[in-house]
Design an enzyme around this catalytic site. Structure first.
Site, PDB file in Angstrom:
ATOM      1  CG  LEU A  73      -1.940  -1.075   1.417  1.00  6.06           C
ATOM      2  CD1 LEU A  73      -2.640  -0.908   2.757  1.00  6.06           C
ATOM      3  CD2 LEU A  73      -2.944  -1.058   0.283  1.00  6.06           C
ATOM      4  CG  ASP A  74       0.383   4.474  -2.815  1.00  6.12           C
ATOM      5  OD1 ASP A  74       1.143   3.642  -3.342  1.00  6.12           O
ATOM      6  OD2 ASP A  74      -0.435   5.163  -3.451  1.00  6.12           O
ATOM      7  CG  MET A  75       4.289   6.432   4.006  1.00  5.81           C
ATOM      8  SD  MET A  75       5.700   7.558   4.051  1.00  5.81           S
ATOM      9  CE  MET A  75       4.952   9.060   3.400  1.00  5.81           C
TER      10      MET A  75
END
Length: 215
Positions: free
Chosen positions: A60-62
């Protein structure tokens, strides 16, 4: 990415068994280590403290929160990665976006490629971009803001963020693709991985994981 300051709260375990672990990754925490010792703290490293055999399956994106699935051991990593590659994992995200889409449900099909001069940003490229499809459904709306359920049918980097921005409905708080009021409307990216459902490779049983949206 500069001044990485991940949240210090303990990772919440959503599901754990002898084959896999699912956690609720908070916004602001990397899924895997970034470049440099200052970016070593991540969901993977935290989980490996309790599950040394934990391995990455997807990311997942940060800035995105929600369900992150990790395998226990290389055999399960291969099996789970295969499920994702073959599109056998049902995924549902919740996003708050600027404006109400019309129609209120449908599909966004825009080919994506890395915007190399501005990486990690992605961009639409109709000549050499990779096919990318997102299904959306409006859950509620108030004129300037709408809450959507999103189902990515492909798994491109930043796919949901770019697709929504390109259709004129950027995700609120998106520092990469939103501007003005849409950027200022939330203190974080208003994107959450709410659900993962698949047939468990280790048991053969249906596994349906849900992590309530925190915003």
């Amino acid at each position: 990415m500069t001044d990485y300051a991940p949240p210090k709260a303990r990772l919440e375990i959503v599901h754990a068994d002898e084959f896999l672990v699912a956690v609720d990754k908070p916004s602001g925490l990397l899924s895997v280590p970034g470049r440099g010792e200052d970016k070593a703290d991540c969901a993977l490293s935290r989980l490996q403290a309790a599950y040394p055999d934990a391995l990455t399956v997807h990311r997942l994106d940060m800035a995105t929160s929600g369900l992150l699935l990790l395998a226990r051991g290389k055999d399960m990593q291969r099996a789970l990665s295969g499920l994702f590659e073959r599109g056998e994992v049902q995924k549902r995200y919740i996003a708050d976006v600027w404006g109400e889409p019309h129609p209120d449900a449908g599909e966004i099909s825009l080919p994506l490629i890395t915007d190399w001069p501005r990486r990690p940003l992605q961009k639409v490229d109709h000549e050499i971009g990779k096919p990318s499809i997102t299904r959306y459904e409006t859950l509620s709306g108030s004129g300037s803001i709408a809450r959507l359920a999103l189902t990515p049918l492909t798994g491109r980097s930043h796919q949901l963020r770019v697709h929504l921005a390109e259709t004129g409905h950027p995700i609120l708080g998106d520092e990469f693709y939103a501007t003005g009021e849409a950027l200022a409307a939330r203190p974080r990216l208003a994107l959450h991985a709410e659900r993962l459902a698949f047939v468990h490779p280790g048991t053969g049983a249906a596994l349906d994981l849900v992590c309530p949206c925190p915003f």
